[in-house]
Design an enzyme around this catalytic site. Structure first.
Site, PDB file in Angstrom:
ATOM      1  N   ARG A  98       0.742  -1.172  -0.094  1.00 42.71           N
ATOM      2  CA  ARG A  98       0.203  -0.225   0.008  1.00 42.71           C
ATOM      3  C   ARG A  98       0.679   1.365   0.119  1.00 42.71           C
ATOM      4  O   ARG A  98       0.410   2.268   0.510  1.00 42.71           O
ATOM      5  CB  ARG A  98      -0.902  -0.069   1.112  1.00 42.71           C
ATOM      6  CG  ARG A  98      -1.992  -1.161   1.130  1.00 42.71           C
ATOM      7  CD  ARG A  98      -2.829  -0.900   0.115  1.00 42.71           C
ATOM      8  NE  ARG A  98      -3.994  -1.952   0.467  1.00 42.71           N
ATOM      9  CZ  ARG A  98      -5.273  -1.156   0.995  1.00 42.71           C
ATOM     10  NH1 ARG A  98      -5.203  -0.094   1.367  1.00 42.71           N
ATOM     11  NH2 ARG A  98      -6.303  -2.041   1.381  1.00 42.71           N
ATOM     12  N   ARG A 122      -3.155   6.998   0.910  1.00 41.86           N
ATOM     13  CA  ARG A 122      -3.709   8.087   1.592  1.00 41.86           C
ATOM     14  C   ARG A 122      -2.876   8.779   2.326  1.00 41.86           C
ATOM     15  O   ARG A 122      -3.009  10.146   2.788  1.00 41.86           O
ATOM     16  CB  ARG A 122      -5.015   7.796   2.303  1.00 41.86           C
ATOM     17  CG  ARG A 122      -6.364   7.543   1.345  1.00 41.86           C
ATOM     18  CD  ARG A 122      -7.310   6.842   2.097  1.00 41.86           C
ATOM     19  NE  ARG A 122      -6.999   5.599   2.579  1.00 41.86           N
ATOM     20  CZ  ARG A 122      -7.749   4.688   3.192  1.00 41.86           C
ATOM     21  NH1 ARG A 122      -8.835   4.856   3.631  1.00 41.86           N
ATOM     22  NH2 ARG A 122      -7.232   3.411   3.476  1.00 41.86           N
ATOM     23  N   ARG A 161      -6.891  12.249  -5.226  1.00 41.75           N
ATOM     24  CA  ARG A 161      -8.087  11.677  -5.049  1.00 41.75           C
ATOM     25  C   ARG A 161      -9.286  12.770  -4.571  1.00 41.75           C
ATOM     26  O   ARG A 161     -10.384  12.455  -4.469  1.00 41.75           O
ATOM     27  CB  ARG A 161      -7.824  10.843  -3.614  1.00 41.75           C
ATOM     28  CG  ARG A 161      -7.970   9.401  -3.834  1.00 41.75           C
ATOM     29  CD  ARG A 161      -8.985   8.721  -4.293  1.00 41.75           C
ATOM     30  NE  ARG A 161      -9.749   8.256  -3.147  1.00 41.75           N
ATOM     31  CZ  ARG A 161     -10.886   8.665  -2.634  1.00 41.75           C
ATOM     32  NH1 ARG A 161     -11.561   9.643  -3.490  1.00 41.75           N
ATOM     33  NH2 ARG A 161     -11.631   8.272  -1.628  1.00 41.75           N
ATOM     34  N   ASP A 194      -7.006  -2.079  -7.207  1.00 42.50           N
ATOM     35  CA  ASP A 194      -7.751  -3.052  -6.056  1.00 42.50           C
ATOM     36  C   ASP A 194      -7.901  -4.373  -6.420  1.00 42.50           C
ATOM     37  O   ASP A 194      -8.318  -4.530  -7.536  1.00 42.50           O
ATOM     38  CB  ASP A 194      -8.737  -1.920  -5.466  1.00 42.50           C
ATOM     39  CG  ASP A 194      -8.879  -2.565  -4.216  1.00 42.50           C
ATOM     40  OD1 ASP A 194      -8.434  -2.050  -3.130  1.00 42.50           O
ATOM     41  OD2 ASP A 194      -9.934  -3.689  -3.999  1.00 42.50           O
ATOM     42  N   TYR A 229     -15.109 -10.995   0.666  1.00 45.06           N
ATOM     43  CA  TYR A 229     -15.647  -9.632   0.238  1.00 45.06           C
ATOM     44  C   TYR A 229     -17.023 -10.150  -0.521  1.00 45.06           C
ATOM     45  O   TYR A 229     -18.098  -9.447  -0.161  1.00 45.06           O
ATOM     46  CB  TYR A 229     -14.836  -9.141  -0.478  1.00 45.06           C
ATOM     47  CG  TYR A 229     -13.738  -8.452   0.166  1.00 45.06           C
ATOM     48  CD1 TYR A 229     -14.014  -7.363   1.136  1.00 45.06           C
ATOM     49  CD2 TYR A 229     -12.748  -8.859   0.123  1.00 45.06           C
ATOM     50  CE1 TYR A 229     -13.091  -6.816   1.840  1.00 45.06           C
ATOM     51  CE2 TYR A 229     -11.623  -8.324   0.817  1.00 45.06           C
ATOM     52  CZ  TYR A 229     -11.793  -7.284   1.880  1.00 45.06           C
ATOM     53  OH  TYR A 229     -10.867  -6.721   2.662  1.00 45.06           O
TER      54      TYR A 229
END
Ligand code: CP3
Length: 341
Positions: free
Chosen positions: A23, A27, A36, A72, A147
């Site tokens: 990652r 962010r 973003r 992703d 998921y």
């Protein structure tokens, strides 16, 4: 071209220990936040120019030895015909969870060039721009299935385990489809130019070793066996929270095994036999004062010497709250300390 990471994946000698972070694009970086701020996460994932830009950001800023494709693990699941949403504070949501035979039958096994051309285009753009190797990736079938079955993130995985225990035939049918999709997806990434492939099994650690061997690992083995037929790119398998699964993971077929921080690398090396290891700094150790952080890094480098080869990484993804200057300190420390040694 800095091929230190590729050489380490192949088990060759390197001048220093290569480092990248799971990652690493994301962010915690103001440069990522700026992009973003203008587009949603899914829009970002489907825009090759922007994906290229955010993939390059951490490599340019910190000098990582590898880039990881920005995308992703759930993107190819959307391509199977599912509605996928990302909610600001909840993460990914599948509004129509896959829990019945009819729902499994409806899923398609998508052709990557037709359904996710933006991912493959990003890979091609990145290969032209990069001076370090490019990692492509997918989720592992079990992790992806959680998921789909839960409808999003979960803590106890009740619906997934219920399907495993009560409807194993349905579970297997679902996993077979996800496996075929993932296999084609990774093969397409290799063809487009991905130089290493990592399979993320983020939730493997919620399974007993017995269930892991029956309901998760065989699908990973199938994907890797397919890949070996068409490419010699090194393959990394990361079973998160997988200290108790390490001996089973030896049979995954991967070249490199990723490790979280719960087991020291020297102990892992004894269990993992002839594998190169990747890891395993606690992501929250990046909040330590500089000297303490450097000590932890030195310790991991020393422990890593007992493995057949070592690629430095975090034990899981970097947290959004991480101060970027701490990442800089960590990357420099890995490079310097591993050279001295
Ligand atoms: O830099 C990189 O590593 C490449 C990009 C990448 C993302 N997701 C971007 C992302 C990679 C390799 C992933 C993998 C991924 N996605 C995993 C496996 C790794 C892991 O952390 O265990 C999983 C389980 C997912 C599913 C996912 N995507 C969740 C649970 C979430 C929400 C939680 C969170 O971290 O936000 C995402 C969203 C996501 N994927 C973001 C990013 C940068 C945040 C989206 C945003 O910008 O708001």
């Amino acid at each position: 071209m800095n091929d230190t990471f590729l050489r380490a994946c192949r088990g060759e000698q390197t001048d220093y220990t290569p480092v990248w972070f799971m990652r690493q694009a994301g962010r915690y970086l103001p440069e990522y936040q700026a992009i973003r701020g203008k587009v949603s996460f899914l829009e970002l994932c489907k825009n090759p120019e922007l994906c290229t830009e955010v993939t390059l950001q951490p490599v340019d800023i910190f000098g990582f030895d590898a880039a990881i494709l920005f995308s992703d693990i759930l993107i190819p699941m959307e391509a199977m015909g599912l509605k996928l949403e990302f909610h600001e504070n909840r993460g990914p949501v599948f509004p129509d969870p896959v829990r019945t035979e009819a729902a499994v039958k409806q899923l398609i096994v998508p052709e990557p060039e037709e359904t996710v051309p933006f991912v493959l285009e990003t890979i091609r753009l990145l290969r032209r721009a990069l001076k370090v190797p490019l990692i492509g990736f997918s989720g592992a079938p079990f992790t992806l299935a959680t998921y789909l079955i839960e409808g999003g993130s979960s803590k106890v995985f009740l619906e997934t385990k219920r399907m495993i225990y009560q409807e194993p035939t349905l579970y297997h049918a679902l996993l077979e489809k996800i496996t075929r999709c993932t296999s084609l997806y990774l093969q397409a990434q290799a063809r487009a130019g991905a130089q290493v492939l990592q399979i993320f099994d983020s939730w493997a650690g919620v399974l007993t070793p017995y269930d892991f061997e029956r309901f998760a690992l065989p699908y990973v083995q199938a994907i890797i066996a397919d890949l070996r037929q068409m490419t010699d790119v090194p393959i990394i398998y990361f079973a998160n929270n997988g200290a108790t699964l390490l001996e089973s993971c030896k049979t995954s077929g991967a070249d490199v095994l990723g490790l979280d921080w719960r087991l020291p690398l020297n102990k892992a090396a004894r269990l993992a036999g002839n594998h190169i290891l990747q890891g395993n700094l606690d992501p929250i150790a990046l909040f330590l004062p500089k000297e303490e952080l450097e000590k932890r890094i030195a310790l991991i480098l020393a422990e890593g010497k007992e493995a057949k080869g070592h690629i430095f990484n975090l034990g899981h993804g970097i947290l959004p709250q991480t101060p970027p200057e701490q990442v800089k300190i960590a990357v420099e420390a890995v490079h310097q300390l591993s050279q001295q040694a």
